[in-house]
Write a protein that holds these residues in place. Structure first.
Motif, PDB file in Angstrom:
ATOM      1  N   VAL A 148       0.856  -1.185   0.000  1.00  0.00           N
ATOM      2  CA  VAL A 148       0.000   0.000   0.000  1.00  0.00           C
ATOM      3  C   VAL A 148       0.888   1.230   0.000  1.00  0.00           C
ATOM      4  O   VAL A 148       1.832   1.332   0.801  1.00  0.00           O
ATOM      5  CB  VAL A 148      -0.935   0.022   1.230  1.00  0.00           C
ATOM      6  N   GLN A 149       0.603   2.166  -0.894  1.00  0.00           N
ATOM      7  CA  GLN A 149       1.389   3.392  -0.979  1.00  0.00           C
ATOM      8  C   GLN A 149       1.070   4.307   0.200  1.00  0.00           C
ATOM      9  O   GLN A 149      -0.071   4.705   0.393  1.00  0.00           O
ATOM     10  CB  GLN A 149       1.102   4.117  -2.295  1.00  0.00           C
ATOM     11  N   ILE A 150       2.088   4.635   0.997  1.00  0.00           N
ATOM     12  CA  ILE A 150       1.913   5.512   2.155  1.00  0.00           C
ATOM     13  C   ILE A 150       2.186   6.960   1.766  1.00  0.00           C
ATOM     14  O   ILE A 150       1.419   7.872   2.056  1.00  0.00           O
ATOM     15  CB  ILE A 150       2.853   5.095   3.308  1.00  0.00           C
ATOM     16  N   ASN A 151       3.307   7.180   1.094  1.00  0.00           N
ATOM     17  CA  ASN A 151       3.655   8.485   0.534  1.00  0.00           C
ATOM     18  C   ASN A 151       4.537   8.239  -0.674  1.00  0.00           C
ATOM     19  O   ASN A 151       4.742   7.087  -1.063  1.00  0.00           O
ATOM     20  CB  ASN A 151       4.326   9.398   1.576  1.00  0.00           C
ATOM     21  N   ILE A 152       5.064   9.276  -1.272  1.00  0.00           N
ATOM     22  CA  ILE A 152       5.738   9.132  -2.554  1.00  0.00           C
ATOM     23  C   ILE A 152       6.947   8.215  -2.495  1.00  0.00           C
ATOM     24  O   ILE A 152       7.308   7.561  -3.489  1.00  0.00           O
ATOM     25  CB  ILE A 152       6.157  10.514  -3.120  1.00  0.00           C
ATOM     26  N   ASP A 153       7.622   8.105  -1.342  1.00  0.00           N
ATOM     27  CA  ASP A 153       8.831   7.293  -1.291  1.00  0.00           C
ATOM     28  C   ASP A 153       8.726   6.109  -0.338  1.00  0.00           C
ATOM     29  O   ASP A 153       9.730   5.523   0.039  1.00  0.00           O
ATOM     30  CB  ASP A 153      10.039   8.159  -0.905  1.00  0.00           C
ATOM     31  N   ASN A 154       7.502   5.734   0.022  1.00  0.00           N
ATOM     32  CA  ASN A 154       7.397   4.635   0.974  1.00  0.00           C
ATOM     33  C   ASN A 154       6.117   3.849   0.767  1.00  0.00           C
ATOM     34  O   ASN A 154       5.072   4.397   0.415  1.00  0.00           O
ATOM     35  CB  ASN A 154       7.449   5.155   2.414  1.00  0.00           C
ATOM     36  N   VAL A 155       6.225   2.532   0.959  1.00  0.00           N
ATOM     37  CA  VAL A 155       5.090   1.626   0.860  1.00  0.00           C
ATOM     38  C   VAL A 155       5.063   0.730   2.087  1.00  0.00           C
ATOM     39  O   VAL A 155       6.073   0.529   2.746  1.00  0.00           O
ATOM     40  CB  VAL A 155       5.177   0.756  -0.417  1.00  0.00           C
ATOM     41  N   LYS A 156       3.891   0.191   2.381  1.00  0.00           N
ATOM     42  CA  LYS A 156       3.728  -0.711   3.521  1.00  0.00           C
ATOM     43  C   LYS A 156       3.261  -2.070   3.032  1.00  0.00           C
ATOM     44  O   LYS A 156       2.331  -2.176   2.234  1.00  0.00           O
ATOM     45  CB  LYS A 156       2.718  -0.132   4.522  1.00  0.00           C
ATOM     46  N   TYR A 157       3.908  -3.110   3.525  1.00  0.00           N
ATOM     47  CA  TYR A 157       3.596  -4.473   3.116  1.00  0.00           C
ATOM     48  C   TYR A 157       2.184  -4.856   3.526  1.00  0.00           C
ATOM     49  O   TYR A 157       1.762  -4.614   4.658  1.00  0.00           O
ATOM     50  CB  TYR A 157       4.599  -5.430   3.751  1.00  0.00           C
ATOM     51  N   ARG A 158       1.462  -5.451   2.579  1.00  0.00           N
ATOM     52  CA  ARG A 158       0.068  -5.824   2.824  1.00  0.00           C
ATOM     53  C   ARG A 158      -0.154  -7.326   2.841  1.00  0.00           C
ATOM     54  O   ARG A 158      -1.141  -7.814   3.373  1.00  0.00           O
ATOM     55  CB  ARG A 158      -0.810  -5.174   1.749  1.00  0.00           C
ATOM     56  N   GLY A 159       0.734  -8.086   2.234  1.00  0.00           N
ATOM     57  CA  GLY A 159       0.592  -9.536   2.232  1.00  0.00           C
ATOM     58  C   GLY A 159       0.785 -10.115   0.846  1.00  0.00           C
ATOM     59  O   GLY A 159       0.877  -9.398  -0.145  1.00  0.00           O
ATOM     60  N   ILE A 160       0.840 -11.440   0.775  1.00  0.00           N
ATOM     61  CA  ILE A 160       1.011 -12.143  -0.494  1.00  0.00           C
ATOM     62  C   ILE A 160      -0.313 -12.781  -0.902  1.00  0.00           C
ATOM     63  O   ILE A 160      -0.948 -13.485  -0.111  1.00  0.00           O
ATOM     64  CB  ILE A 160       2.115 -13.208  -0.388  1.00  0.00           C
TER      65      ILE A 160
END
Length: 427
Positions: free
Chosen positions: A321-333
């Protein structure tokens, strides 16, 4: 001799930063300057320990670590730059370590160990070398933790020397699934280039529409590989943002072939690329997604003994999931499953991916079908899979090398309500 400029990166608490600064006393006779790179909105400025140097604080340019470092290194007069990272601090063993680089060694690394992973991190680098090979920007790597590891991946192993693993301690180790997934990804940058001469050839199809912030990450993920694809075929589908300007940054590479068209939808865009496919297989990459660094070697190994009646190979999808322009958070496989017929395709928790097509099957089908619904502008993946199911098999294998980005502009997120209308038009 004071010949080291220290850079402290990504410190997220005043206590850990203070401990790192204090630990620099072990090598204070070598340190000329200390800079804390402030990557967070909250400024961390602990009461300063006595290390006999002024501590400077550096703000990021446009919240971009890679761009900021590239600019900063041009003004560093010291022979060496020493890196420490969030939670890291030296112990007394550093006093017995020879912090020097000679001959063809330009980079010294140390191992960061967590949950069975061993990640080599740059520790000491010749400043002149840092000025020669730039770090990637936030528009070229999927998250900021990948900036230094992706740089290290591009360095010849003969130019790197590794030091022992007992020089650096951590105040705390973050073992959340979110962080471990990022470290798993980063660890793949350490895979050595492998020969794939006896494996099938593969190209990439990428159609872009208004994904200027993400398409550079997608393209770069095809290049930062332990086994490269033979060709990356890219087409811009009449973008109205500055996407094409971003795409042009890559067109000088021999592996890249770039096209553009007026906006006609993804299916028509991809069909314009199909005549240029010269490899046995081709994989589709969305402009806002990206591959793992071992993706093509893994895929080619699965393709090596693929039965002749299989038209599409697919696996699992790793979601972020996109948190901000330079960071994402893992959501699962999202694990794949076998699809044998139209009914199973339509009941599949979409999307199916990654989709690796046998080129001959794709060409025999005359590419992606342009159905009457929305002139083929939506669900082109389902349309082509439905067509190929009539003539070939779709084969699932349990592998995960493809990363899906969920963000506000995601097409599937915006148009899921149209699914019932779309399926009425499928043969």
């Amino acid at each position: 001799m004071k010949d080291i400029h220290v850079l402290l990166l990504s410190y997220s608490s005043s206590n850990s930063l203070k401990q790192a600064l204090t630990s620099l006393n072990f090598i204070r006779d070598r340190i000329k300057h200390v800079t804390v790179v402030e990557e967070y909105n909250v400024s961390l400025r602990p009461s300063l320990p006595s290390i006999n140097q002024e501590i400077k604080y550096m703000k990021l340019i446009d919240e971009d670590l890679g761009v900021s470092l590239n600019e900063y290194f041009h003004n560093i007069p010291c022979e060496y730059v020493l890196f420490l990272y969030d939670q890291d601090y030296f112990n007394s063993n550093i006093k017995d370590t020879r912090l020097e680089l000679h001959g063809n060694h330009y980079v010294m690394t140390y191992p960061y160990k967590i949950k069975g992973l061993v990640i080599q991190r740059p520790l000491l680098v010749k400043t002149s070398f840092l000025k020669q090979i730039n770090f990637f920007s936030k528009y070229q790597v999927p998250f900021k933790e990948a900036v230094l590891p992706s740089w290290l991946f591009r360095i010849n192993n003969s130019n790197i020397i590794e030091v022992r693993d007992d020089l650096v301690n951590q105040t705390v180790k973050n073992t959340s699934k979110h962080i471990i997934q990022k470290l798993n990804f980063i660890g793949k940058y350490q895979y050595e280039l492998e020969s794939d001469g006896n494996l099938p050839s593969i190209s990439v199809l990428l159609a872009n529409y208004n994904m200027a912030d993400y398409v550079g990450i997608a393209i770069n993920s095809c290049l930062l590989q332990s086994s490269l694809p033979e060709k990356i075929l890219i087409i811009d589908d009449g973008s109205t943002d500055n996407s094409y300007k971003e795409l042009e940054k890559w067109k000088q590479l021999s592996i890249v072939k770039l096209f553009k068209q007026d906006n006609k939808g993804k299916a028509k865009a991809l069909n314009n690329l199909i005549p240029y496919i010269e490899t046995e297989f081709v994989v589709e990459l969305d402009a806002d997604d990206w591959f793992d660094p071992d993706a093509f070697l893994t895929i080619k190994k699965h393709l090596k003994n693929l039965p002749d009646d299989v038209g599409v190979l697919y696996g699992n999808l790793r979601n972020w999931v996109q948190i901000n322009i330079d960071n994402v958070k893992y959501r699962g496989i999202k694990k794949g499953k076998t699809i044998r017929n139209k009914s199973e395709l339509l009941s599949y928790l979409l999307p199916v991916g990654p989709r690796i097509y046998r080129t001959s099957a794709l060409k025999q089908n005359n590419g992606f079908p342009i159905i009457k619904y929305e002139d083929g502008r939506m669900y082109e993946d389902v349309s082509i899979l439905n067509d190929l199911l009539k003539k070939t098999r779709l084969l699932y294998r349990d592998f995960t090398v493809y990363n899906v980005r969920v963000h506000e502009l995601s097409i599937t997120k915006k148009n899921h309500s149209n699914w019932s209308d779309f399926i009425k038009y499928l043969d």
